[in-house]
Design an enzyme around this catalytic site. Structure first.
Site, PDB file in Angstrom:
ATOM      1  N   SER A 220       0.853  -1.186   0.000  1.00 43.45           N
ATOM      2  CA  SER A 220       0.000   0.000   0.000  1.00 43.45           C
ATOM      3  C   SER A 220       0.889   1.235   0.000  1.00 43.45           C
ATOM      4  O   SER A 220       1.784   1.364   0.842  1.00 43.45           O
ATOM      5  CB  SER A 220      -0.965  -0.017   1.190  1.00 43.45           C
ATOM      6  OG  SER A 220      -0.300  -0.397   2.363  1.00 43.45           O
ATOM      7  N   GLY A 222      -0.140   4.447   0.286  1.00 36.52           N
ATOM      8  CA  GLY A 222      -0.899   5.588   0.805  1.00 36.52           C
ATOM      9  C   GLY A 222      -1.765   6.219  -0.273  1.00 36.52           C
ATOM     10  O   GLY A 222      -2.457   5.517  -1.030  1.00 36.52           O
ATOM     11  N   ALA A 223      -1.671   7.545  -0.371  1.00 35.47           N
ATOM     12  CA  ALA A 223      -2.516   8.279  -1.324  1.00 35.47           C
ATOM     13  C   ALA A 223      -2.190   7.925  -2.768  1.00 35.47           C
ATOM     14  O   ALA A 223      -2.969   8.231  -3.685  1.00 35.47           O
ATOM     15  CB  ALA A 223      -2.332   9.772  -1.099  1.00 35.47           C
ATOM     16  N   GLY A 225      -1.784   4.832  -4.078  1.00 35.21           N
ATOM     17  CA  GLY A 225      -2.464   3.632  -4.561  1.00 35.21           C
ATOM     18  C   GLY A 225      -1.846   2.371  -3.999  1.00 35.21           C
ATOM     19  O   GLY A 225      -1.213   2.404  -2.930  1.00 35.21           O
ATOM     20  N   GLY A 251      -5.082  -0.096   5.883  1.00 34.91           N
ATOM     21  CA  GLY A 251      -4.289  -1.196   5.319  1.00 34.91           C
ATOM     22  C   GLY A 251      -4.907  -2.544   5.671  1.00 34.91           C
ATOM     23  O   GLY A 251      -4.866  -3.487   4.870  1.00 34.91           O
ATOM     24  N   ASP A 252      -5.479  -2.633   6.860  1.00 33.44           N
ATOM     25  CA  ASP A 252      -6.109  -3.896   7.290  1.00 33.44           C
ATOM     26  C   ASP A 252      -7.368  -4.154   6.463  1.00 33.44           C
ATOM     27  O   ASP A 252      -7.654  -5.282   6.068  1.00 33.44           O
ATOM     28  CB  ASP A 252      -6.467  -3.833   8.779  1.00 33.44           C
ATOM     29  CG  ASP A 252      -5.288  -3.324   9.602  1.00 33.44           C
ATOM     30  OD1 ASP A 252      -4.140  -3.599   9.209  1.00 33.44           O
ATOM     31  OD2 ASP A 252      -5.509  -2.633  10.611  1.00 33.44           O
TER      32      ASP A 252
HETATM   33  O1  LIG Z   1       1.617  -1.939  16.887  1.00 30.53           O
HETATM   34  P1  LIG Z   1       1.114  -2.652  15.657  1.00 30.53           P
HETATM   35  O2  LIG Z   1       0.722  -4.061  15.951  1.00 30.53           O
HETATM   36  O3  LIG Z   1       2.056  -2.544  14.493  1.00 30.53           O
HETATM   37  O4  LIG Z   1      -0.189  -1.876  15.155  1.00 30.53           O
HETATM   38  C1  LIG Z   1      -1.327  -1.794  15.974  1.00 30.53           C
HETATM   39  C2  LIG Z   1      -2.337  -0.866  15.344  1.00 30.53           C
HETATM   40  O5  LIG Z   1      -1.810   0.453  15.151  1.00 30.53           O
HETATM   41  O6  LIG Z   1      -2.669  -1.366  14.064  1.00 30.53           O
HETATM   42  C3  LIG Z   1      -4.057  -1.158  13.790  1.00 30.53           C
HETATM   43  C4  LIG Z   1      -4.194  -0.315  12.555  1.00 30.53           C
HETATM   44  O7  LIG Z   1      -3.604  -0.942  11.457  1.00 30.53           O
HETATM   45  C5  LIG Z   1      -4.654  -0.534  15.029  1.00 30.53           C
HETATM   46  O8  LIG Z   1      -5.906  -1.086  15.293  1.00 30.53           O
HETATM   47  C6  LIG Z   1      -3.656  -0.810  16.114  1.00 30.53           C
HETATM   48  O9  LIG Z   1      -3.655   0.144  17.151  1.00 30.53           O
END
Ligand SMILES: O=P(O)(O)OC[C@@]1(O)O[C@H](CO)[C@@H](O)[C@@H]1O
Length: 315
Positions: A220, A222-223, A225, A251-252
């Protein structure tokens, strides 16, 4: 079924503030709580799309109980691993001009027994999983090779793995040939140890991750693409976005979109882009439902604009 593994979940607390003034008492104008952690968010997005998912996560203490309650309220099936320590709380400070500052806690330390129980829970739950999405940072106690071990075990059991992590944990896992890795631009630059200024730089970095073991890379940018590079070639996807409200969890949401559309090829990339674009237009880490998606705003092409300068280059 899409199984998600979040070794270091969080209670995500978002405060809306007029502006961030260091050293001052800042009165928040709004606050919200979300069950968080990258794999948890993938499960929330998969569930919002109406597909079956199970989220595996260690949970402990009062914040852990709250995360469990919030997931229950959203109808997310959870396979919890009880731990002695307390689940972390991560803070997001959202300023009225759209700038977001995030503070991620290190999280509890997992004992050797808790680590084993986590791996055993993955083994039991992975029986009917089409994909296992392993996401986020590792809590203290887990070695950087932990994801590598998980990928090896899951492959031996016949499951496909999507991995979204960074730094040494990502590099160590590459040798076990994860089916797809999902770095953002910063994570991609860090993995190859050089800056990214153009889309072409990102393609080269993704190819390098493939040479080191990743079967496919969904990056990913970001803006700018998203990029998909696999053994059949490279594709670039982008979408029109009216206004960005929060990129937490975008991203998730993209990874969830990619997996629910099959997890390979340009159609899955288009779904990833549609889910990412929808997520940034929603507050906090709210995951999109099908009615939030605008597939018509998405473009995917095999003619990757390699000379395009990134709007958000990584130095
Ligand atoms: O500290 P990590 O595990 O890298 O990221 C955790 C986190 O930033 O990732 C999610 C957003 O992608 C949030 O829900 C959560 O707080």
């Amino acid at each position: 079924m899409i199984l998600t593994v979040t070794p270091n979940p969080s209670l995500d607390r978002t405060y809306e503030v007029p502006s961030l003034d260091r050293g001052e008492v800042i009165r928040a104008t709004g606050e919200r709580m979300d069950p968080g952690g990258k794999g948890v968010n993938v499960s929330r997005a998969v569930s919002a799309a109406g597909q079956r998912t199970v989220a595996i996560l260690p949970l402990g203490g009062a914040p852990g109980a709250l995360v469990a309650d919030l997931l229950d309220a959203q109808g997310i099936e959870v396979a919890p691993v009880p731990i002695a320590g307390a689940t972390r709380s991560n803070i997001a400070l959202a300023e009225s001009d759209g700038v977001l500052t995030k503070i991620n806690a290190p999280g509890p330390e997992l004992s050797v027994e808790e680590q084993e129980l986590l791996l055993e829970t993955v083994r039991v739950q992975s029986r009917d999983a089409d994909w296992i999405a392993c996401c986020g940072s590792l809590p203290r106690g887990l070695a950087p090779e932990w994801y590598a071990e998980l990928v090896a075990r899951a492959h031996a059991a016949g499951a496909r793995i999507a991995l979204d992590t960074s730094g040494p944990a990502l590099l160590a896992a590459l040798r076990e040939r994860p089916d797809v890795v999902k770095p953002n631009a910063e994570e991609l630059a860090e993995a190859v140890g050089r800056p990214l200024s153009t889309v072409g730089d990102a393609v080269k970095a993704a190819e390098e991750l493939r040479e080191r073991g990743a079967r496919a890379v969904l990056a990913s940018l970001g803006a700018d693409g998203q990029l998909l590079v696999n053994d059949a070639g490279a594709w670039f996807g982008s979408a029109q976005v009216a206004a960005v409200r929060s990129n937490v969890g975008a991203g998730d949401s993209s990874l969830a979109g990619f997996l629910i559309a099959g997890g390979s090829g340009p159609k899955a990339l288009a779904s990833a882009v549609a889910h990412g674009a929808a997520a940034v237009q929603l507050p906090g880490s709210v995951m999109p439902t099908p009615s939030d998606l605008d597939p018509a705003a998405v473009t995917v092409t095999a003619e990757v604009p390699v000379d395009r300068v990134l709007k958000e280059p990584v130095s």
